[in-house]
Design an enzyme around this catalytic site. Sequence first.
Site, short mmCIF file in Angstrom:
data_model
loop_
_atom_site.label_atom_id
_atom_site.label_comp_id
_atom_site.label_asym_id
_atom_site.label_seq_id
_atom_site.Cartn_x
_atom_site.Cartn_y
_atom_site.Cartn_z
N ARG A 53 -20.27 1.61 -7.08
CA ARG A 53 -21.47 1.02 -6.47
C ARG A 53 -22.60 2.00 -6.68
O ARG A 53 -22.46 3.20 -6.38
CB ARG A 53 -21.20 0.80 -4.98
CG ARG A 53 -22.40 0.40 -4.16
CD ARG A 53 -22.69 -1.08 -4.35
NE ARG A 53 -23.52 -1.64 -3.32
CZ ARG A 53 -24.82 -1.43 -3.20
NH1 ARG A 53 -25.45 -0.62 -4.00
NH2 ARG A 53 -25.49 -2.03 -2.24
N GLU A 61 -28.03 -10.42 -4.68
CA GLU A 61 -26.73 -11.01 -4.99
C GLU A 61 -26.89 -12.00 -6.14
O GLU A 61 -27.99 -12.49 -6.40
CB GLU A 61 -26.17 -11.72 -3.75
CG GLU A 61 -25.91 -10.80 -2.59
CD GLU A 61 -24.86 -9.73 -2.88
OE1 GLU A 61 -23.91 -10.02 -3.62
OE2 GLU A 61 -25.01 -8.62 -2.36
N ARG A 95 -15.08 1.12 -2.83
CA ARG A 95 -15.84 1.45 -4.04
C ARG A 95 -16.38 2.87 -3.92
O ARG A 95 -16.78 3.30 -2.84
CB ARG A 95 -17.03 0.50 -4.21
CG ARG A 95 -16.66 -0.94 -4.33
CD ARG A 95 -17.88 -1.82 -4.38
NE ARG A 95 -18.62 -1.72 -3.12
CZ ARG A 95 -19.65 -2.50 -2.78
NH1 ARG A 95 -20.06 -3.43 -3.61
NH2 ARG A 95 -20.25 -2.36 -1.63
#
Length: 157
Positions: A53, A61, A95
């Site tokens: 990330r 998004e 992540r």
Amino acid sequence: MKPFLFCLLFTLLAATARAETLTGVVIVVIDGDTVLFKPDHYAPQSRAFLKLRLAGIDAPEAAQPYGEAATQALKQLALKRRASFESLATDRYGRRVGWLDVGGVDASALLADSGLAWPARNAPAALRQQVQVVRDARRGLWADAEPVPPWVWRRAN
């Protein structure tokens, strides 16, 4: 004895707080701020790839306006290219979070400068200033009268 223990504790904390830098190849771009990364070296007991990330930004998004543009910009920069990743932390989804550098280009800064990402809460001041310049120029998502931040969009959807 106390000064020795203090120094030992400080050294141990400093060692664990250091960022880890990985080199490898971006094998998949998931969205405008998340990639799959195949490191050059990995232990046999670990995964062959990592979900990363980007630090400092929050891109729209995929289903949001500019979400596809952010994804495409990151693909154009990083997909199937060698990169280095300075890992800072691991988020609640497992992540690794950090700074992705592809050929000397900071991916977070590129997306921010393109008007395709909001600064994250913990973004460095320079990145926040960069976003403000882009916002004032009404580039990318800032061309919309009231762009919806991804964290607001996620709660609503």
